[in-house]
Design a protein around this motif. Structure first.
Motif, PDB file in Angstrom:
ATOM      1  N   SER A   1       0.847  -1.204   0.000  1.00 31.14           N
ATOM      2  CA  SER A   1       0.000   0.000   0.000  1.00 31.14           C
ATOM      3  C   SER A   1       0.880   1.251   0.000  1.00 31.14           C
ATOM      4  O   SER A   1       0.370   2.366   0.053  1.00 31.14           O
ATOM      5  N   GLY A   2       2.181   1.065  -0.066  1.00 34.66           N
ATOM      6  CA  GLY A   2       3.102   2.195  -0.052  1.00 34.66           C
ATOM      7  C   GLY A   2       3.703   2.470  -1.419  1.00 34.66           C
ATOM      8  O   GLY A   2       3.351   1.834  -2.413  1.00 34.66           O
ATOM      9  N   HIS A   3       4.632   3.433  -1.439  1.00 34.86           N
ATOM     10  CA  HIS A   3       5.187   3.920  -2.705  1.00 34.86           C
ATOM     11  C   HIS A   3       5.863   2.831  -3.528  1.00 34.86           C
ATOM     12  O   HIS A   3       5.559   2.639  -4.695  1.00 34.86           O
ATOM     13  N   THR A   4       6.839   2.152  -2.930  1.00 32.19           N
ATOM     14  CA  THR A   4       7.672   1.267  -3.752  1.00 32.19           C
ATOM     15  C   THR A   4       7.083  -0.139  -3.878  1.00 32.19           C
ATOM     16  O   THR A   4       7.099  -0.720  -4.966  1.00 32.19           O
TER      17      THR A   4
ATOM     18  N   ARG B   1      -1.059  -5.701   6.393  1.00 33.36           N
ATOM     19  CA  ARG B   1      -1.376  -5.941   7.813  1.00 33.36           C
ATOM     20  C   ARG B   1      -2.866  -5.862   8.085  1.00 33.36           C
ATOM     21  O   ARG B   1      -3.312  -6.129   9.186  1.00 33.36           O
TER      22      ARG B   1
ATOM     23  N   LYS C   1      -6.749  -4.308   2.788  1.00 30.37           N
ATOM     24  CA  LYS C   1      -5.747  -3.730   1.873  1.00 30.37           C
ATOM     25  C   LYS C   1      -5.256  -4.753   0.854  1.00 30.37           C
ATOM     26  O   LYS C   1      -4.604  -4.405  -0.125  1.00 30.37           O
TER      27      LYS C   1
ATOM     28  N   ASP D   1       1.825  -8.566  10.069  1.00 30.64           N
ATOM     29  CA  ASP D   1       2.516  -7.341  10.469  1.00 30.64           C
ATOM     30  C   ASP D   1       4.010  -7.619  10.353  1.00 30.64           C
ATOM     31  O   ASP D   1       4.460  -8.734  10.646  1.00 30.64           O
ATOM     32  N   LEU D   2       4.764  -6.625   9.913  1.00 29.78           N
ATOM     33  CA  LEU D   2       6.211  -6.821   9.788  1.00 29.78           C
ATOM     34  C   LEU D   2       6.879  -7.008  11.153  1.00 29.78           C
ATOM     35  O   LEU D   2       8.046  -7.338  11.231  1.00 29.78           O
TER      36      LEU D   2
ATOM     37  N   LEU E   1      11.030  -3.796   3.378  1.00 31.45           N
ATOM     38  CA  LEU E   1      11.494  -2.469   3.754  1.00 31.45           C
ATOM     39  C   LEU E   1      11.409  -2.320   5.262  1.00 31.45           C
ATOM     40  O   LEU E   1      10.721  -3.096   5.924  1.00 31.45           O
ATOM     41  N   LEU E   2      12.123  -1.347   5.780  1.00 36.54           N
ATOM     42  CA  LEU E   2      11.993  -1.003   7.193  1.00 36.54           C
ATOM     43  C   LEU E   2      10.934   0.084   7.239  1.00 36.54           C
ATOM     44  O   LEU E   2      11.228   1.256   7.015  1.00 36.54           O
TER      45      LEU E   2
ATOM     46  N   PHE F   1      13.742  10.264  -1.875  1.00 33.84           N
ATOM     47  CA  PHE F   1      12.589  10.145  -2.782  1.00 33.84           C
ATOM     48  C   PHE F   1      12.119  11.534  -3.265  1.00 33.84           C
ATOM     49  O   PHE F   1      11.969  12.454  -2.459  1.00 33.84           O
TER      50      PHE F   1
ATOM     51  N   ASN G   1       9.265  12.957  -1.253  1.00 36.39           N
ATOM     52  CA  ASN G   1       9.407  13.650   0.036  1.00 36.39           C
ATOM     53  C   ASN G   1       8.933  15.102  -0.046  1.00 36.39           C
ATOM     54  O   ASN G   1       8.570  15.702   0.955  1.00 36.39           O
TER      55      ASN G   1
END
Ligand SMILES: NC(=O)c1ccc[n+]([C@@H]2O[C@H](COP(=O)([O-])OP(=O)(O)OC[C@H]3O[C@@H](n4cnc5c(N)ncnc54)[C@H](OP(=O)(O)O)[C@@H]3O)[C@@H](O)[C@H]2O)c1
Length: 287
Positions: free
Chosen positions: A8-11, A31, A35, A50-51, A70-71, A146, A149
């Motif tokens: 669900s994020g950018h990358t 998570r 989604k 969940d990570l 990713l973190l 990025f 940002n």
């Protein structure tokens, strides 16, 4: 099967979409089950994990040929970002060692080889190191800052006529679009891994804050100038916008590491993306 976190994020979204467009088998890690729905409709398997949940993540990684992860950034405004990161690092390393995917592509950052003084970037080192130590083939995709940002600052810059930032506005530093990162992430998964590989990814050019202001001015048709603010003032402004004190301090340190020249690449050459700052800002500004 390629397992992709952060969809669900950018990358992560670009990694998963790129793989699905190539008819590759994809399992997304979300998570919240809701989604995962759009991804199920596009043909992906969905794992809810969940990570920070080692057991759930281990199940999500069953049979994985490759894993993009990713973190995930600490929630804005919540204190104790160190505990947030440690929980993700510990669960990720535990799950990776238990499930042993064929290859891990970890989204890291320019400067992740520098031990300290780079703000949030230094926090990527323990996961890089843990993956190295795990013996599982791992690629560290060390991306530049990025383009995205700037998203949260565009409207204020257009309305007020000034783009304020703690990085000296004439310094050109590496920046890249997350679409480029996602496409490279997908390609690295398909290429597979052997040992530890570092891929450093810049954009097509380096840009200064003055360049960003000029680009926003060009796109908006309104005058926008850049102004360098002292780092302590930048930190105060971030906490004023609700950032936790430790997160704001980290961003300040990162700005200082650009100003001092500490932040930089490890390798002599970098891969370059194709999306320019102007292209990405136009998308973000809907123009
Ligand atoms: N910003 C930069 O300039 C820069 C430069 C180099 C590297 N990086 C790295 O890039 C990372 C951000 O990558 P991005 O932009 O692709 O991500 P992003 O757009 O910030 O999205 C974060 C993703 O992680 C998921 N997530 C967050 N916490 C989670 C958890 N506890 N368990 C499972 N999933 C979780 C989110 O899902 P939900 O929808 O559930 O929240 C979302 O899909 C940063 O953390 C940093 O390490 C950033």
């Amino acid at each position: 099967m390629y397992v992709v976190a952060g969809v669900s994020g950018h990358t992560g979204s670009v990694v998963a979409s790129t793989l699905l467009a190539q008819k590759q088998p994809v399992r997304v890690v979300v998570r919240e089950a809701a989604k995962g729905e759009p991804w199920k409709q596009k043909g992906a398997e969905v794992a809810v994990a969940d990570l920070k949940d080692e057991a759930a993540l281990t199940r999500a990684l069953a049979g994985a040929k490759g894993f993009y992860t990713l973190l995930a950034p600490p929630p804005w405004g919540k204190p104790n970002i160190a505990a947030h990161r440690k929980a993700i690092v510990d669960a990720t390393l535990g799950a990776v060692k238990a499930a042993r995917p064929g290859h891990v592509v970890f989204l890291s950052s320019v400067g992740a080889h520098i031990p300290a003084g780079t703000g949030p970037i230094a926090s990527l080192r323990p996961l890089e190191q843990g993956l190295r130590d795990s013996g599982i083939p791992s690629t560290f995709l060390r991306a530049a800052a990025f383009h995205e940002n700037w998203g949260a600052m565009i409207q204020g810059a257009v309305d007020g006529g000034t783009l304020y930032y703690g990085v000296t506005d004439t310094i050109r530093f590496p920046q890249v679009a997350t679409t480029d990162i996602g496409r490279v992430g997908a390609r690295l998964l398909v290429e597979g891994g052997r040992g530890v590989r570092i891929v450093e990814l810049a954009g097509p050019a380096e840009y200064s804050v003055a360049d960003v202001a000029a680009t926003i001015a060009k796109i908006s048709g309104k005058p926008v100038k850049s102004m360098t603010v002292p780092v302590p003032a930048m930190i105060a402004s971030l906490t004023g916008m609700g950032a936790s004190a430790d997160l704001a301090a980290e961003y300040g340190e990162m700005a200082e590491s650009i100003n001092s020249g500490l932040l930089g690449w490890e390798l002599p050459t970098q891969e370059r993306g194709t999306v320019t700052l102007e292209q990405r800002l136009r998308e973000l500004m809907g123009k």
